[in-house]
Write an enzyme that holds these catalytic residues in place. Structure first.
Site, PDB file in Angstrom:
ATOM      1  N   LEU A  15       0.811  -1.193   0.005  1.00 37.91           N
ATOM      2  CA  LEU A  15       0.215  -0.005  -0.055  1.00 37.91           C
ATOM      3  C   LEU A  15       0.783   1.245  -0.033  1.00 37.91           C
ATOM      4  O   LEU A  15       0.800   2.072  -0.749  1.00 37.91           O
ATOM      5  CB  LEU A  15      -0.852   0.116   1.301  1.00 37.91           C
ATOM      6  CG  LEU A  15      -1.566   1.127   1.442  1.00 37.91           C
ATOM      7  CD1 LEU A  15      -2.619   1.618   0.358  1.00 37.91           C
ATOM      8  CD2 LEU A  15      -2.367   1.104   2.888  1.00 37.91           C
ATOM      9  N   GLU A  35       9.735  -5.104  -5.267  1.00 40.43           N
ATOM     10  CA  GLU A  35       8.802  -5.747  -4.185  1.00 40.43           C
ATOM     11  C   GLU A  35       9.071  -7.290  -4.215  1.00 40.43           C
ATOM     12  O   GLU A  35       9.218  -7.785  -5.255  1.00 40.43           O
ATOM     13  CB  GLU A  35       7.445  -5.544  -4.513  1.00 40.43           C
ATOM     14  CG  GLU A  35       6.505  -6.311  -3.773  1.00 40.43           C
ATOM     15  CD  GLU A  35       6.438  -6.593  -2.265  1.00 40.43           C
ATOM     16  OE1 GLU A  35       6.651  -7.781  -1.731  1.00 40.43           O
ATOM     17  OE2 GLU A  35       6.540  -5.428  -1.489  1.00 40.43           O
ATOM     18  N   GLN A 115      -6.843  -4.120   0.796  1.00 35.42           N
ATOM     19  CA  GLN A 115      -5.648  -3.767  -0.114  1.00 35.42           C
ATOM     20  C   GLN A 115      -5.685  -4.841  -1.364  1.00 35.42           C
ATOM     21  O   GLN A 115      -4.968  -4.389  -2.476  1.00 35.42           O
ATOM     22  CB  GLN A 115      -4.454  -4.165   0.629  1.00 35.42           C
ATOM     23  CG  GLN A 115      -3.897  -3.117   1.733  1.00 35.42           C
ATOM     24  CD  GLN A 115      -2.849  -3.272   2.453  1.00 35.42           C
ATOM     25  OE1 GLN A 115      -2.823  -3.300   3.580  1.00 35.42           O
ATOM     26  NE2 GLN A 115      -1.677  -3.751   1.941  1.00 35.42           N
ATOM     27  N   TYR A 218     -16.405  -6.184  16.622  1.00 37.86           N
ATOM     28  CA  TYR A 218     -15.504  -6.628  17.891  1.00 37.86           C
ATOM     29  C   TYR A 218     -16.290  -7.572  18.675  1.00 37.86           C
ATOM     30  O   TYR A 218     -17.429  -7.437  18.980  1.00 37.86           O
ATOM     31  CB  TYR A 218     -15.032  -5.186  18.679  1.00 37.86           C
ATOM     32  CG  TYR A 218     -14.360  -4.272  18.025  1.00 37.86           C
ATOM     33  CD1 TYR A 218     -12.807  -4.576  18.117  1.00 37.86           C
ATOM     34  CD2 TYR A 218     -14.500  -3.058  17.535  1.00 37.86           C
ATOM     35  CE1 TYR A 218     -11.835  -3.706  17.539  1.00 37.86           C
ATOM     36  CE2 TYR A 218     -13.614  -2.080  17.022  1.00 37.86           C
ATOM     37  CZ  TYR A 218     -12.345  -2.465  17.037  1.00 37.86           C
ATOM     38  OH  TYR A 218     -11.401  -1.594  16.460  1.00 37.86           O
ATOM     39  N   ASP A 307       4.827   1.080   7.539  1.00 31.03           N
ATOM     40  CA  ASP A 307       4.879   0.275   8.890  1.00 31.03           C
ATOM     41  C   ASP A 307       6.523   0.345   9.108  1.00 31.03           C
ATOM     42  O   ASP A 307       6.863  -0.386  10.277  1.00 31.03           O
ATOM     43  CB  ASP A 307       4.414  -1.176   8.550  1.00 31.03           C
ATOM     44  CG  ASP A 307       2.793  -1.143   8.751  1.00 31.03           C
ATOM     45  OD1 ASP A 307       2.232  -0.273   9.028  1.00 31.03           O
ATOM     46  OD2 ASP A 307       2.327  -2.325   8.146  1.00 31.03           O
TER      47      ASP A 307
END
Length: 538
Positions: A15, A35, A115, A218, A307
Protein backbone atom coordinates in the site's frame (compact mmCIF):
# COMPACT_ATOMS: atom_id res chain seq x y z
CA UNK A 1 30.59 -1.59 -15.05
CA UNK A 2 28.86 1.52 -13.70
CA UNK A 3 25.66 1.05 -11.71
CA UNK A 4 22.43 2.27 -13.23
CA UNK A 5 21.46 5.61 -11.71
CA UNK A 6 17.90 6.48 -10.64
CA UNK A 7 16.63 9.42 -8.60
CA UNK A 8 14.57 7.28 -6.16
CA UNK A 9 14.39 3.62 -5.25
CA UNK A 10 11.27 2.48 -3.36
CA UNK A 11 11.68 -0.70 -1.35
CA UNK A 12 8.29 -2.35 -0.87
CA UNK A 13 5.36 -2.60 -3.27
CA UNK A 14 2.41 -2.82 -0.93
CA UNK A 15 0.00 0.00 0.00
CA UNK A 16 2.55 2.62 1.06
CA UNK A 17 5.20 1.85 -1.52
CA UNK A 18 2.63 1.93 -4.32
CA UNK A 19 1.17 5.19 -2.99
CA UNK A 20 4.66 6.70 -3.00
CA UNK A 21 5.14 5.45 -6.56
CA UNK A 22 1.93 7.09 -7.80
CA UNK A 23 2.75 10.35 -6.01
CA UNK A 24 6.27 10.48 -7.48
CA UNK A 25 5.11 9.47 -10.95
CA UNK A 26 2.44 12.18 -10.89
CA UNK A 27 5.27 14.68 -10.30
CA UNK A 28 7.41 13.27 -13.09
CA UNK A 29 10.03 11.76 -10.77
CA UNK A 30 11.77 8.78 -12.34
CA UNK A 31 12.01 5.90 -9.89
CA UNK A 32 12.17 2.14 -9.48
CA UNK A 33 10.01 0.17 -7.05
CA UNK A 34 11.12 -3.29 -5.92
CA UNK A 35 8.88 -5.78 -4.15
CA UNK A 36 9.92 -9.28 -3.07
CA UNK A 37 6.47 -10.76 -3.70
CA UNK A 38 5.40 -11.50 -7.25
CA UNK A 39 2.25 -9.38 -7.12
CA UNK A 40 0.04 -7.15 -5.05
CA UNK A 41 -1.82 -8.21 -1.87
CA UNK A 42 -3.68 -11.52 -1.83
CA UNK A 43 -5.07 -11.20 1.71
CA UNK A 44 -7.69 -8.51 2.51
CA UNK A 45 -5.83 -6.29 4.97
CA UNK A 46 -6.24 -2.57 5.74
CA UNK A 47 -9.94 -2.37 4.97
CA UNK A 48 -10.67 1.11 6.39
CA UNK A 49 -9.56 4.24 4.55
CA UNK A 50 -10.09 7.62 6.13
CA UNK A 51 -11.06 10.93 4.59
CA UNK A 52 -7.53 12.31 4.39
CA UNK A 53 -6.38 9.25 2.47
CA UNK A 54 -9.35 9.55 0.15
CA UNK A 55 -8.47 13.22 -0.41
CA UNK A 56 -5.02 12.09 -1.57
CA UNK A 57 -6.59 9.58 -3.94
CA UNK A 58 -8.88 12.37 -5.18
CA UNK A 59 -5.81 14.52 -5.88
CA UNK A 60 -4.40 11.65 -7.97
CA UNK A 61 -7.63 11.26 -9.96
CA UNK A 62 -8.41 7.91 -8.31
CA UNK A 63 -11.37 8.73 -6.06
CA UNK A 64 -14.08 7.37 -8.37
CA UNK A 65 -12.18 4.17 -9.15
CA UNK A 66 -11.42 3.56 -5.46
CA UNK A 67 -15.03 4.14 -4.43
CA UNK A 68 -16.26 1.83 -7.20
CA UNK A 69 -13.87 -0.90 -6.03
CA UNK A 70 -15.06 -0.42 -2.46
CA UNK A 71 -18.68 -0.89 -3.49
CA UNK A 72 -17.76 -4.27 -4.96
CA UNK A 73 -16.31 -5.52 -1.67
CA UNK A 74 -18.40 -4.14 1.20
CA UNK A 75 -21.69 -2.49 1.98
CA UNK A 76 -20.37 0.97 2.80
CA UNK A 77 -20.97 3.24 5.75
CA UNK A 78 -21.76 0.49 8.23
CA UNK A 79 -21.55 0.50 12.00
CA UNK A 80 -18.60 -0.38 14.22
CA UNK A 81 -19.92 -2.34 17.16
CA UNK A 82 -18.80 -4.59 20.03
CA UNK A 83 -20.76 -7.81 20.69
CA UNK A 84 -20.52 -10.90 22.85
CA UNK A 85 -20.99 -12.84 19.63
CA UNK A 86 -22.60 -12.03 16.30
CA UNK A 87 -25.71 -13.97 17.36
CA UNK A 88 -25.58 -12.64 20.89
CA UNK A 89 -25.75 -9.41 22.84
CA UNK A 90 -24.67 -6.08 21.38
CA UNK A 91 -22.40 -4.35 23.90
CA UNK A 92 -21.52 -0.96 22.43
CA UNK A 93 -21.67 1.02 19.19
CA UNK A 94 -18.46 2.97 18.53
CA UNK A 95 -19.90 4.36 15.27
CA UNK A 96 -23.54 4.12 14.26
CA UNK A 97 -22.27 4.53 10.70
CA UNK A 98 -18.71 5.03 9.50
CA UNK A 99 -19.29 8.57 8.19
CA UNK A 100 -21.63 9.80 10.91
CA UNK A 101 -20.72 13.36 11.87
CA UNK A 102 -17.84 13.83 9.42
CA UNK A 103 -19.61 14.29 6.07
CA UNK A 104 -19.08 18.07 6.17
CA UNK A 105 -15.33 17.86 6.86
CA UNK A 106 -14.22 16.67 3.43
CA UNK A 107 -15.35 16.26 -0.17
CA UNK A 108 -14.57 12.56 0.26
CA UNK A 109 -16.04 9.84 2.48
CA UNK A 110 -14.44 7.23 4.68
CA UNK A 111 -14.65 3.88 2.90
CA UNK A 112 -14.06 0.18 3.45
CA UNK A 113 -11.83 -1.44 0.85
CA UNK A 114 -9.17 -4.12 1.18
CA UNK A 115 -5.64 -3.89 -0.15
CA UNK A 116 -6.63 -6.68 -2.54
CA UNK A 117 -8.99 -4.24 -4.23
CA UNK A 118 -6.90 -1.08 -3.85
CA UNK A 119 -3.33 -2.05 -4.67
CA UNK A 120 -3.95 -2.99 -8.32
CA UNK A 121 -5.48 0.46 -8.86
CA UNK A 122 -2.41 2.16 -7.42
CA UNK A 123 -0.05 -0.07 -9.37
CA UNK A 124 -1.90 0.48 -12.62
CA UNK A 125 -2.03 4.25 -12.21
CA UNK A 126 1.67 4.48 -11.33
CA UNK A 127 2.67 2.40 -14.34
CA UNK A 128 0.42 4.50 -16.60
CA UNK A 129 2.42 7.52 -15.42
CA UNK A 130 5.72 5.85 -16.25
CA UNK A 131 6.75 4.19 -12.99
CA UNK A 132 9.06 1.17 -13.19
CA UNK A 133 7.96 -1.67 -10.91
CA UNK A 134 9.97 -4.82 -10.31
CA UNK A 135 7.87 -7.36 -8.46
CA UNK A 136 9.58 -10.60 -7.48
CA UNK A 137 12.76 -8.63 -6.79
CA UNK A 138 14.40 -8.01 -3.43
CA UNK A 139 16.95 -5.61 -2.04
CA UNK A 140 19.80 -7.77 -0.74
CA UNK A 141 22.33 -5.11 0.22
CA UNK A 142 22.88 -1.36 0.17
CA UNK A 143 25.62 1.09 0.96
CA UNK A 144 25.36 4.84 1.40
CA UNK A 145 27.91 6.87 -0.54
CA UNK A 146 28.49 10.55 -1.14
CA UNK A 147 26.79 10.37 -4.53
CA UNK A 148 23.86 8.13 -3.56
CA UNK A 149 22.86 4.75 -2.20
CA UNK A 150 24.32 1.73 -3.98
CA UNK A 151 21.56 -0.92 -3.89
CA UNK A 152 22.05 -4.55 -4.87
CA UNK A 153 18.88 -6.10 -6.33
CA UNK A 154 18.21 -9.79 -6.94
CA UNK A 155 15.33 -11.46 -8.82
CA UNK A 156 13.78 -14.04 -6.49
CA UNK A 157 13.16 -16.49 -9.34
CA UNK A 158 16.85 -16.53 -10.21
CA UNK A 159 19.04 -14.41 -12.40
CA UNK A 160 21.94 -12.03 -12.05
CA UNK A 161 22.16 -9.41 -9.34
CA UNK A 162 22.13 -5.79 -10.44
CA UNK A 163 23.33 -2.65 -8.72
CA UNK A 164 21.30 0.55 -8.81
CA UNK A 165 22.68 3.85 -7.55
CA UNK A 166 19.75 5.83 -6.16
CA UNK A 167 19.98 9.41 -5.03
CA UNK A 168 17.39 8.58 -2.36
CA UNK A 169 15.80 5.40 -1.01
CA UNK A 170 12.31 5.16 0.50
CA UNK A 171 11.94 2.10 2.71
CA UNK A 172 8.30 1.00 2.72
CA UNK A 173 9.16 -2.61 3.44
CA UNK A 174 6.83 -3.23 6.34
CA UNK A 175 6.79 -3.83 10.05
CA UNK A 176 9.86 -6.07 9.97
CA UNK A 177 11.71 -3.68 7.68
CA UNK A 178 15.07 -5.09 6.69
CA UNK A 179 16.19 -1.60 5.74
CA UNK A 180 15.36 -0.23 9.19
CA UNK A 181 17.16 -3.10 10.86
CA UNK A 182 20.21 -2.66 8.63
CA UNK A 183 20.32 1.02 9.59
CA UNK A 184 20.17 0.12 13.28
CA UNK A 185 17.07 2.23 13.94
CA UNK A 186 15.15 1.06 17.01
CA UNK A 187 11.39 0.86 17.44
CA UNK A 188 10.20 2.65 20.58
CA UNK A 189 6.96 1.97 22.44
CA UNK A 190 5.09 -0.99 23.96
CA UNK A 191 6.35 -3.46 21.36
CA UNK A 192 4.57 -6.77 20.69
CA UNK A 193 1.83 -7.74 23.14
CA UNK A 194 -0.13 -10.52 21.42
CA UNK A 195 0.55 -13.40 19.03
CA UNK A 196 -2.56 -13.18 16.86
CA UNK A 197 -4.18 -14.98 13.96
CA UNK A 198 -6.48 -13.88 11.17
CA UNK A 199 -8.78 -16.67 10.00
CA UNK A 200 -10.24 -16.35 6.51
CA UNK A 201 -13.37 -18.46 6.24
CA UNK A 202 -16.58 -19.23 4.36
CA UNK A 203 -19.84 -19.41 6.31
CA UNK A 204 -23.37 -18.21 5.64
CA UNK A 205 -23.96 -15.36 8.13
CA UNK A 206 -26.90 -13.68 6.37
CA UNK A 207 -29.42 -14.61 9.05
CA UNK A 208 -27.02 -13.66 11.84
CA UNK A 209 -26.48 -10.20 10.37
CA UNK A 210 -30.14 -9.69 9.58
CA UNK A 211 -30.83 -6.12 8.51
CA UNK A 212 -27.80 -4.77 10.37
CA UNK A 213 -25.07 -3.06 8.32
CA UNK A 214 -22.02 -3.89 10.44
CA UNK A 215 -18.67 -2.93 8.99
CA UNK A 216 -16.46 -3.93 11.92
CA UNK A 217 -17.65 -6.28 14.68
CA UNK A 218 -15.51 -6.46 17.80
CA UNK A 219 -16.06 -9.70 19.73
CA UNK A 220 -15.66 -9.47 23.51
CA UNK A 221 -16.54 -13.05 24.36
CA UNK A 222 -15.77 -14.97 27.56
CA UNK A 223 -13.73 -17.33 25.37
CA UNK A 224 -11.98 -14.96 22.92
CA UNK A 225 -11.21 -11.36 21.95
CA UNK A 226 -11.13 -10.33 18.30
CA UNK A 227 -13.04 -8.73 15.44
CA UNK A 228 -14.94 -9.70 12.28
CA UNK A 229 -15.29 -8.26 8.84
CA UNK A 230 -17.75 -9.85 6.39
CA UNK A 231 -17.92 -9.78 2.59
CA UNK A 232 -20.69 -7.96 0.78
CA UNK A 233 -22.33 -11.33 0.04
CA UNK A 234 -22.32 -12.27 3.76
CA UNK A 235 -21.05 -15.76 2.96
CA UNK A 236 -17.38 -15.21 3.85
CA UNK A 237 -15.14 -12.97 5.92
CA UNK A 238 -12.29 -13.00 8.35
CA UNK A 239 -11.94 -13.18 12.11
CA UNK A 240 -8.86 -11.64 13.72
CA UNK A 241 -8.30 -13.23 17.12
CA UNK A 242 -6.18 -11.30 19.63
CA UNK A 243 -6.54 -13.52 22.68
CA UNK A 244 -8.39 -16.51 24.07
CA UNK A 245 -9.19 -17.33 27.67
CA UNK A 246 -6.64 -19.39 29.54
CA UNK A 247 -7.42 -22.15 32.07
CA UNK A 248 -7.17 -19.65 34.94
CA UNK A 249 -9.64 -17.28 33.28
CA UNK A 250 -7.02 -14.72 32.18
CA UNK A 251 -6.41 -13.73 28.55
CA UNK A 252 -4.01 -16.00 26.69
CA UNK A 253 -2.40 -13.82 24.03
CA UNK A 254 -0.50 -16.70 22.37
CA UNK A 255 -3.25 -17.57 19.89
CA UNK A 256 -0.79 -18.30 17.09
CA UNK A 257 0.60 -21.37 18.82
CA UNK A 258 -2.26 -23.51 17.48
CA UNK A 259 -3.62 -22.75 14.01
CA UNK A 260 -5.09 -26.18 13.31
CA UNK A 261 -8.22 -26.27 11.19
CA UNK A 262 -10.31 -27.74 14.02
CA UNK A 263 -9.31 -24.99 16.43
CA UNK A 264 -9.90 -22.22 13.87
CA UNK A 265 -13.38 -23.57 13.09
CA UNK A 266 -14.13 -23.58 16.80
CA UNK A 267 -12.93 -19.98 17.19
CA UNK A 268 -15.09 -18.79 14.28
CA UNK A 269 -18.16 -20.62 15.61
CA UNK A 270 -17.60 -19.21 19.10
CA UNK A 271 -17.34 -15.66 17.80
CA UNK A 272 -20.41 -16.15 15.60
CA UNK A 273 -22.33 -17.62 18.52
CA UNK A 274 -23.53 -20.70 16.61
CA UNK A 275 -21.70 -23.88 17.73
CA UNK A 276 -22.80 -26.06 14.81
CA UNK A 277 -22.71 -23.59 11.89
CA UNK A 278 -20.95 -25.02 8.81
CA UNK A 279 -17.58 -23.23 8.50
CA UNK A 280 -14.87 -23.75 5.90
CA UNK A 281 -11.39 -22.36 6.59
CA UNK A 282 -9.68 -20.82 3.58
CA UNK A 283 -6.45 -19.51 5.09
CA UNK A 284 -4.86 -18.58 8.41
CA UNK A 285 -2.33 -15.79 8.87
CA UNK A 286 -0.25 -15.46 12.02
CA UNK A 287 0.88 -11.97 13.06
CA UNK A 288 1.92 -9.92 16.08
CA UNK A 289 -0.18 -7.15 17.59
CA UNK A 290 2.38 -4.51 18.44
CA UNK A 291 2.84 -0.80 18.85
CA UNK A 292 6.04 1.05 18.14
CA UNK A 293 7.50 4.02 16.31
CA UNK A 294 10.93 4.43 14.79
CA UNK A 295 13.50 6.42 16.75
CA UNK A 296 14.46 8.07 13.45
CA UNK A 297 12.66 8.40 10.12
CA UNK A 298 15.81 9.17 8.17
CA UNK A 299 19.40 8.01 7.95
CA UNK A 300 21.36 9.94 5.35
CA UNK A 301 19.69 9.39 2.00
CA UNK A 302 17.29 6.70 3.27
CA UNK A 303 13.79 7.49 4.53
CA UNK A 304 11.38 5.21 6.39
CA UNK A 305 7.66 5.26 5.59
CA UNK A 306 4.58 3.28 6.59
CA UNK A 307 4.99 0.24 8.83
CA UNK A 308 8.76 0.55 8.51
CA UNK A 309 8.41 3.78 10.53
CA UNK A 310 5.49 2.92 12.81
CA UNK A 311 3.72 -0.30 13.74
CA UNK A 312 0.29 -0.20 15.35
CA UNK A 313 -2.58 -2.55 16.16
CA UNK A 314 -5.56 -2.47 13.76
CA UNK A 315 -7.91 -0.76 16.23
CA UNK A 316 -8.91 2.53 14.62
CA UNK A 317 -7.64 1.53 11.18
CA UNK A 318 -4.83 4.08 11.44
CA UNK A 319 -1.86 2.05 10.18
CA UNK A 320 -2.25 2.14 6.41
CA UNK A 321 -3.71 5.64 6.44
CA UNK A 322 -0.74 6.98 8.40
CA UNK A 323 1.61 5.35 5.91
CA UNK A 324 -0.13 6.96 2.92
CA UNK A 325 0.19 10.31 4.71
CA UNK A 326 3.94 9.66 5.11
CA UNK A 327 4.24 9.16 1.36
CA UNK A 328 2.18 12.28 0.64
CA UNK A 329 4.43 14.36 2.89
CA UNK A 330 7.68 13.05 1.43
CA UNK A 331 6.92 12.76 -2.30
CA UNK A 332 6.68 16.46 -3.11
CA UNK A 333 9.77 17.24 -1.05
CA UNK A 334 11.79 14.66 -2.96
CA UNK A 335 10.43 15.98 -6.25
CA UNK A 336 11.32 19.61 -5.56
CA UNK A 337 14.73 18.71 -4.16
CA UNK A 338 15.58 16.58 -7.17
CA UNK A 339 14.35 19.31 -9.54
CA UNK A 340 16.56 21.88 -7.82
CA UNK A 341 13.56 23.98 -6.85
CA UNK A 342 14.31 23.34 -3.17
CA UNK A 343 17.53 22.96 -1.25
CA UNK A 344 18.38 19.64 0.42
CA UNK A 345 17.38 21.10 3.79
CA UNK A 346 13.73 20.70 2.81
CA UNK A 347 14.08 16.94 3.29
CA UNK A 348 14.92 17.46 6.97
CA UNK A 349 11.32 18.50 7.51
CA UNK A 350 10.02 14.99 6.75
CA UNK A 351 11.13 13.51 10.05
CA UNK A 352 10.38 16.73 11.95
CA UNK A 353 6.77 16.61 10.73
CA UNK A 354 5.91 12.94 10.44
CA UNK A 355 7.68 11.45 13.47
CA UNK A 356 5.49 13.25 16.07
CA UNK A 357 2.35 12.28 14.15
CA UNK A 358 3.50 8.67 13.82
CA UNK A 359 4.16 8.48 17.55
CA UNK A 360 0.83 10.06 18.48
CA UNK A 361 -1.17 7.85 16.10
CA UNK A 362 0.56 4.71 17.32
CA UNK A 363 -0.33 5.67 20.89
CA UNK A 364 -3.95 6.27 19.92
CA UNK A 365 -4.22 2.90 18.16
CA UNK A 366 -2.84 1.23 21.29
CA UNK A 367 -5.27 3.15 23.53
CA UNK A 368 -8.16 1.86 21.44
CA UNK A 369 -6.80 -1.67 21.61
CA UNK A 370 -6.74 -1.56 25.40
CA UNK A 371 -10.15 0.08 25.72
CA UNK A 372 -11.98 -1.81 22.98
CA UNK A 373 -10.30 -5.19 22.96
CA UNK A 374 -8.22 -6.11 25.99
CA UNK A 375 -8.73 -3.99 29.12
CA UNK A 376 -6.62 -6.46 31.09
CA UNK A 377 -3.54 -4.81 29.59
CA UNK A 378 -1.94 -2.18 31.80
CA UNK A 379 -3.50 1.25 31.68
CA UNK A 380 -0.56 2.88 33.47
CA UNK A 381 0.50 6.05 31.64
CA UNK A 382 -2.14 5.39 28.97
CA UNK A 383 -2.76 8.66 27.06
CA UNK A 384 -6.25 10.11 26.84
CA UNK A 385 -8.27 8.91 23.87
CA UNK A 386 -8.49 11.64 21.21
CA UNK A 387 -11.35 11.98 18.75
CA UNK A 388 -11.10 10.29 15.36
CA UNK A 389 -11.65 13.35 13.11
CA UNK A 390 -8.74 15.17 14.73
CA UNK A 391 -6.46 12.16 14.33
CA UNK A 392 -7.52 11.58 10.73
CA UNK A 393 -7.56 15.20 9.51
CA UNK A 394 -5.86 17.28 12.17
CA UNK A 395 -2.12 16.61 11.81
CA UNK A 396 -0.30 19.77 12.85
CA UNK A 397 3.26 20.27 11.64
CA UNK A 398 6.12 22.28 13.07
CA UNK A 399 9.28 22.46 10.96
CA UNK A 400 11.29 24.77 8.75
CA UNK A 401 8.84 23.93 5.94
CA UNK A 402 6.10 25.96 7.64
CA UNK A 403 6.30 29.40 9.22
CA UNK A 404 5.31 29.53 12.87
CA UNK A 405 2.97 32.33 13.89
CA UNK A 406 1.59 31.04 17.20
CA UNK A 407 2.93 32.84 20.29
CA UNK A 408 1.69 29.98 22.47
CA UNK A 409 2.66 26.30 22.14
CA UNK A 410 0.57 24.64 19.46
CA UNK A 411 -1.75 21.74 20.30
CA UNK A 412 -0.85 18.25 19.11
CA UNK A 413 -3.71 18.22 16.62
CA UNK A 414 -5.99 20.71 14.91
CA UNK A 415 -9.76 20.25 15.30
CA UNK A 416 -11.28 20.00 11.79
CA UNK A 417 -14.72 20.76 13.21
CA UNK A 418 -13.49 24.24 14.16
CA UNK A 419 -11.06 25.25 11.42
CA UNK A 420 -8.97 28.38 11.90
CA UNK A 421 -6.48 28.15 9.05
CA UNK A 422 -3.69 27.51 11.54
CA UNK A 423 -0.24 27.32 10.00
CA UNK A 424 0.96 23.71 9.82
CA UNK A 425 -2.57 22.30 9.54
CA UNK A 426 -4.37 20.76 6.58
CA UNK A 427 -6.17 23.38 4.55
CA UNK A 428 -9.87 23.19 5.50
CA UNK A 429 -12.45 21.87 3.09
CA UNK A 430 -14.98 24.49 2.03
CA UNK A 431 -17.51 24.01 -0.80
CA UNK A 432 -16.79 26.34 -3.71
CA UNK A 433 -17.79 26.76 -7.34
CA UNK A 434 -14.88 26.35 -9.74
CA UNK A 435 -15.51 27.39 -13.32
CA UNK A 436 -19.22 26.83 -12.73
CA UNK A 437 -19.02 23.38 -11.12
CA UNK A 438 -19.23 22.26 -7.52
CA UNK A 439 -15.81 21.70 -5.99
CA UNK A 440 -13.79 22.03 -2.81
CA UNK A 441 -11.05 24.40 -1.74
CA UNK A 442 -8.88 21.25 -1.68
CA UNK A 443 -9.31 20.95 -5.44
CA UNK A 444 -7.34 24.19 -5.84
CA UNK A 445 -4.22 22.68 -4.27
CA UNK A 446 -1.15 21.31 -6.07
CA UNK A 447 0.91 20.03 -7.65
CA UNK A 448 3.03 23.04 -6.72
CA UNK A 449 2.41 25.71 -4.11
CA UNK A 450 -0.95 27.46 -4.11
CA UNK A 451 -1.84 30.92 -2.84
CA UNK A 452 -5.49 31.53 -1.95
CA UNK A 453 -6.48 35.14 -1.45
CA UNK A 454 -9.53 36.60 0.28
CA UNK A 455 -11.89 38.85 -1.75
CA UNK A 456 -9.74 41.99 -1.37
CA UNK A 457 -6.41 40.17 -1.67
CA UNK A 458 -5.82 40.61 -5.39
CA UNK A 459 -2.40 42.17 -4.67
CA UNK A 460 -1.25 38.82 -3.26
CA UNK A 461 -2.28 37.06 -6.47
CA UNK A 462 -0.30 39.52 -8.57
CA UNK A 463 2.70 39.12 -6.27
CA UNK A 464 2.48 35.34 -6.54
CA UNK A 465 2.87 35.48 -10.32
CA UNK A 466 5.91 37.72 -10.00
CA UNK A 467 7.55 35.52 -7.37
CA UNK A 468 6.92 32.33 -9.34
CA UNK A 469 8.67 33.83 -12.36
CA UNK A 470 11.55 35.35 -10.38
CA UNK A 471 12.33 32.27 -8.28
CA UNK A 472 11.37 29.59 -10.80
CA UNK A 473 9.00 27.89 -8.38
CA UNK A 474 5.64 26.28 -9.18
CA UNK A 475 3.17 28.69 -7.60
CA UNK A 476 -0.39 29.42 -8.67
CA UNK A 477 -2.83 31.88 -7.15
CA UNK A 478 -6.61 32.15 -6.84
CA UNK A 479 -8.83 34.85 -5.42
CA UNK A 480 -11.76 33.25 -3.58
CA UNK A 481 -14.68 35.68 -3.60
CA UNK A 482 -18.35 36.14 -4.35
CA UNK A 483 -17.67 36.43 -8.07
CA UNK A 484 -14.98 35.29 -10.44
CA UNK A 485 -13.49 31.96 -11.48
CA UNK A 486 -13.44 30.70 -7.87
CA UNK A 487 -16.72 31.48 -6.13
CA UNK A 488 -17.29 31.21 -2.39
CA UNK A 489 -21.10 30.85 -2.29
CA UNK A 490 -21.27 30.85 1.51
CA UNK A 491 -18.98 33.82 2.05
CA UNK A 492 -17.06 31.86 4.69
CA UNK A 493 -13.63 31.53 3.06
CA UNK A 494 -11.80 34.29 4.95
CA UNK A 495 -13.19 33.30 8.34
CA UNK A 496 -12.57 29.58 7.76
CA UNK A 497 -8.94 30.25 6.86
CA UNK A 498 -8.41 32.83 9.61
CA UNK A 499 -7.96 35.77 7.24
CA UNK A 500 -9.04 39.35 6.97
CA UNK A 501 -10.66 40.58 3.74
CA UNK A 502 -7.28 41.39 2.15
CA UNK A 503 -5.34 38.37 3.42
CA UNK A 504 -3.95 35.26 1.78
CA UNK A 505 -2.67 31.79 2.67
CA UNK A 506 0.12 29.83 1.06
CA UNK A 507 -0.59 26.09 0.79
CA UNK A 508 2.03 23.44 0.15
CA UNK A 509 1.62 20.69 -2.47
CA UNK A 510 0.49 18.30 0.29
CA UNK A 511 -2.39 20.61 1.26
CA UNK A 512 -0.73 21.98 4.41
CA UNK A 513 -0.94 25.69 5.22
CA UNK A 514 2.64 26.96 5.17
CA UNK A 515 2.12 30.70 5.70
CA UNK A 516 -0.55 33.35 5.82
CA UNK A 517 -0.38 37.10 5.33
CA UNK A 518 -2.96 39.57 6.44
CA UNK A 519 -1.35 42.95 5.97
CA UNK A 520 -2.99 45.08 3.28
CA UNK A 521 0.04 47.38 2.91
CA UNK A 522 3.69 46.82 2.12
CA UNK A 523 5.63 45.04 -0.59
CA UNK A 524 3.66 41.84 -1.13
CA UNK A 525 6.17 40.44 -3.59
CA UNK A 526 9.17 40.94 -1.32
CA UNK A 527 7.39 39.29 1.62
CA UNK A 528 6.21 36.37 -0.42
CA UNK A 529 9.65 35.89 -1.98
CA UNK A 530 11.30 35.72 1.44
CA UNK A 531 8.70 33.23 2.64
CA UNK A 532 9.09 30.95 -0.38
CA UNK A 533 12.88 30.97 -0.13
CA UNK A 534 12.74 30.03 3.55
CA UNK A 535 10.17 27.27 3.06
CA UNK A 536 12.20 25.71 0.26
CA UNK A 537 15.50 25.93 2.15
CA UNK A 538 17.07 28.09 -0.58
Amino acid sequence: MDARRVPVLIVGGSLVGLSMSVLLAARGVRHVLVERHRGTAIHPRAAAFHQRTMEIFRELGLQEAVEAAAEQEFVQNGAIVAVESLAGKELKYFFSSFNAGVEHLSPTPRIFLTQVGLEPLLRGRAEELGAEHRFGTELVDFEQRDDGVACVLRPRQGGAEATVLAQYVVAADGAHSGVRQRLGIDLLGPGAFADCVTIYFHADVKELLGVRNLSVVYVNNPELLGFFRFSITADSGFLAVFATTGPDGTPDRRVGRDTSTARCINLVRTALGVPDLPVEIDNVQRWAAEAGHAARYRAGRVFLAGDAAHVMPPTGGFGGNTGVADAHNLAWKLAMTLDGVAGPGLLDSYEAERAPIGRLTTEQAYVRYVLRVDPSLSTDDLPAQLDEPSIELGALYRSAAVTADDPEPAPSLDDPNHPTGRIGARAPHLPIELAGRHASTLDLVGPGFTLLAAPDGEAWCQAAGEVAAALGVPLTAHRVAGTGPVVDPTGRFAATFGLGPAGAVLIRPDGVIAWRGDHPTGDHGERLSRVMSALLSR
